[in-house]
Design an enzyme around this catalytic site. Structure first.
Site, PDB file in Angstrom:
ATOM      1  N   TYR A  99      16.672  29.828   4.821  1.00 50.70           N
ATOM      2  CA  TYR A  99      15.293  31.156   5.096  1.00 50.70           C
ATOM      3  C   TYR A  99      15.679  31.517   6.819  1.00 50.70           C
ATOM      4  O   TYR A  99      16.280  29.987   7.532  1.00 50.70           O
ATOM      5  CB  TYR A  99      13.767  30.231   5.156  1.00 50.70           C
ATOM      6  CG  TYR A  99      13.718  30.572   3.477  1.00 50.70           C
ATOM      7  CD1 TYR A  99      13.255  32.076   3.192  1.00 50.70           C
ATOM      8  CD2 TYR A  99      13.149  29.118   3.113  1.00 50.70           C
ATOM      9  CE1 TYR A  99      12.954  32.269   1.545  1.00 50.70           C
ATOM     10  CE2 TYR A  99      12.596  29.612   1.876  1.00 50.70           C
ATOM     11  CZ  TYR A  99      12.826  30.837   1.397  1.00 50.70           C
ATOM     12  OH  TYR A  99      11.786  31.114  -0.672  1.00 50.70           O
ATOM     13  N   LYS A 113       1.002  -1.214   0.347  1.00 54.34           N
ATOM     14  CA  LYS A 113       0.349  -0.309   0.180  1.00 54.34           C
ATOM     15  C   LYS A 113       1.010   1.338   0.049  1.00 54.34           C
ATOM     16  O   LYS A 113       1.967   1.305   0.147  1.00 54.34           O
ATOM     17  CB  LYS A 113      -1.535  -0.100   0.914  1.00 54.34           C
ATOM     18  CG  LYS A 113      -0.479  -0.175   2.342  1.00 54.34           C
ATOM     19  CD  LYS A 113      -1.328  -0.406   3.662  1.00 54.34           C
ATOM     20  CE  LYS A 113      -0.496  -0.705   5.086  1.00 54.34           C
ATOM     21  NZ  LYS A 113      -0.831  -0.098   5.990  1.00 54.34           N
TER      22      LYS A 113
HETATM   23  C1  LIG Z   1      -3.375  -4.270   9.013  1.00 54.54           C
HETATM   24  C2  LIG Z   1      -2.782  -4.637   7.900  1.00 54.54           C
HETATM   25  N1  LIG Z   1      -1.506  -5.109   8.462  1.00 54.54           N
HETATM   26  C3  LIG Z   1       0.018  -5.476   7.889  1.00 54.54           C
HETATM   27  C4  LIG Z   1       0.689  -3.733   7.724  1.00 54.54           C
HETATM   28  C5  LIG Z   1       1.934  -4.201   7.491  1.00 54.54           C
HETATM   29  O1  LIG Z   1       2.452  -3.494   8.411  1.00 54.54           O
HETATM   30  P1  LIG Z   1       4.113  -4.163   8.565  1.00 54.54           P
HETATM   31  O2  LIG Z   1       4.810  -2.508   7.876  1.00 54.54           O
HETATM   32  O3  LIG Z   1       4.783  -3.085  10.291  1.00 54.54           O
HETATM   33  O4  LIG Z   1       4.999  -5.172   8.556  1.00 54.54           O
HETATM   34  C6  LIG Z   1       0.042  -3.056   7.711  1.00 54.54           C
HETATM   35  C7  LIG Z   1       0.308  -1.917   7.792  1.00 54.54           C
HETATM   36  O5  LIG Z   1       0.368  -0.327   8.020  1.00 54.54           O
HETATM   37  C8  LIG Z   1      -1.329  -2.970   8.519  1.00 54.54           C
HETATM   38  O6  LIG Z   1      -2.309  -1.628   8.293  1.00 54.54           O
END
Ligand SMILES: Cc1ncc(COP(=O)(O)O)c(C=O)c1O
Length: 400
Positions: A261, A37
């Site tokens: 700045y 994601k």
């Molecule tokens: C529901 C869920 N599962 C798994 C993960 C993966 O987590 P990580 O990046 O800590 O392995 C996330 C990431 O935020 C998540 O929201």
């Protein structure tokens, strides 16, 4: 030598190796779901997903329906994709239309999936995160039963998510969440062994093999960043992303003269300043003002003055040889000589987590995808400046 003004070099071979390494820690039969994601935590979703699959991942997870669509459109037609986020009815439709699985935790969501034409669902128990899912194990079981009884809806998984897996000093909350989820899922799995039980993120899978169940959902670790915020090398993870710029200008700065700045840097002695054409418009956070390092010519230098939208300045020291650094690559995350800067180092300085460091790199940063230095694809920065030749076939040396 001249390098791109802001470039992320992404080593897909390292991502693949991280997945193999994580798989080697899995219990027999447990699968790896690669979490891609937020554009693969800033690394590029589709490229990361392909490398993860090559490294042994068998599932992909995203947060939203458009993210699932992006993976399909990139040609990942056969991979199992799980959309983990909360979805509107329109988004459920979009996710199902691209043959992705979705998460449900109320009978209302099950009906929404049926109304959208049916599809595969994972029932989520909120074992303590306090976000998505139902806290009521009885309700979660009823949702599963409703999914089984609803035409077109196919229950595929039972899931949860940990709130404190990355906190090794937590007060037993992780263990209690694990116990709550395990008690609920175990019974259902006996009755329906085909269900895929999954809860662990990177930290949980590395911390406790009992949290691995049938599948783990790893994000941060596949990108070679450490889920506990320490040096990734401690867990044999290889950082996938290197962030670089170059020294666009070198100028003498007399004692008393300032840079940037607000004049937040005033030279205490005569020195030379280097100007890197990268700033918070690229995702180089303003909190690094007078508070960061950069590697140039194999040496570590301090960022000085305010990080502005497009530039940041570096104290190159008093030696006239600093003039020779004009045009040299400058490494913000990565290796050079014996020196190294990690996303974890930046996160500590900024009082944040490594996730944020790579996620917040903007589209203005050119991406170069390579395999241990052999360029696979160059993706120019977006925006007006992309009309210029933004991407040189130049990769920071991997000599550390
Ligand atoms: C529901 C869920 N599962 C798994 C993960 C993966 O987590 P990580 O990046 O800590 O392995 C996330 C990431 O935020 C998540 O929201």
């Amino acid at each position: 030598m001249s390098a791109p003004r802001a470039q992320a070099s992404i080593n897909l071979a390292a991502l693949e190796r991280n997945c193999s390494r994580l798989r080697s820690e899995l219990r027999a039969g447990a699968e790896l779901c690669a979490v891609v994601k937020a554009d693969g935590y800033g690394h590029g979703a589709a490229h990361s997903a392909s490398a993860a699959l090559a490294g042994g991942a068998s599932w992909l997870a995203v947060a939203s329906a458009p993210e699932a669509r992006e993976l399909r459109e990139a040609g990942l037609r056969d991979a199992h994709i799980l959309v983990m986020g909360a979805l509107s009815l329109a988004e459920v439709r979009e996710a199902l239309a691209v043959d992705a699985d979705v998460v449900v935790w109320s009978e209302r969501y099950v009906r929404a999936v049926a109304e959208a034409g049916g599809g595969r669902v994972h029932v989520k128990l909120d074992s303590g995160m306090g976000r998505l899912g139902t806290r009521d194990a009885g309700e979660a079981s009823r949702v599963l039963a409703a999914a089984r009884a609803t035409r077109g809806v196919q229950p595929v998984g039972l899931m949860s998510h940990f709130a404190t897996a990355d906190d090794l000093q937590d007060d037993g909350f992780f263990a209690r969440q694990l116990d709550t989820f395990a008690r609920w899922a175990r019974e259902l799995k006996v009755e329906q062994p085909e269900l895929i039980v999954h809860a662990a993120n990177s930290a949980a899978m590395l911390r406790d093999a009992d949290a691995q169940f049938d599948m783990v959902r790893c994000g941060i670790a596949i990108y070679g960043m450490d889920p506990f915020g320490v040096d990734p090398a401690e867990r044999a993870l290889e950082p996938v992303l290197e962030l670089s710029s170059y020294v666009a200008e070198v100028k003498a700065c007399r004692a008393g003269e300032s840079a940037g700045y607000g004049r937040r840097f005033i030279a205490q002695r005569d020195t030379y300043l280097g100007v890197l054409p990268m700033g918070y418009g690229d995702g180089l956070r303003r909190g690094l003002s007078n508070n960061g390092d950069v590697l140039i010519g194999g040496r570590r230098y301090s960022l000085v003055g305010t990080v502005s939208m497009d530039n940041v300045t570096v104290d190159l020291g008093a030696a006239a040889s600093a003039e020779r650094l004009r045009g040299e690559p400058a490494i913000l995350i990565g290796f050079q000589g014996n020196e190294r800067i990690t996303a974890e180092d930046l996160a500590r300085r900024l009082d944040t987590i490594n996730y944020e460091i790579t996620c917040l790199l903007t589209p203005r940063v050119a991406r170069v995808y390579h395999r241990d230095g052999v360029v696979a694809l160059e993706q120019a920065a977006t925006g007006p400046s992309a009309a210029e030749p933004q991407v040189a076939a130049w990769i920071p040396a991997r000599d550390g």
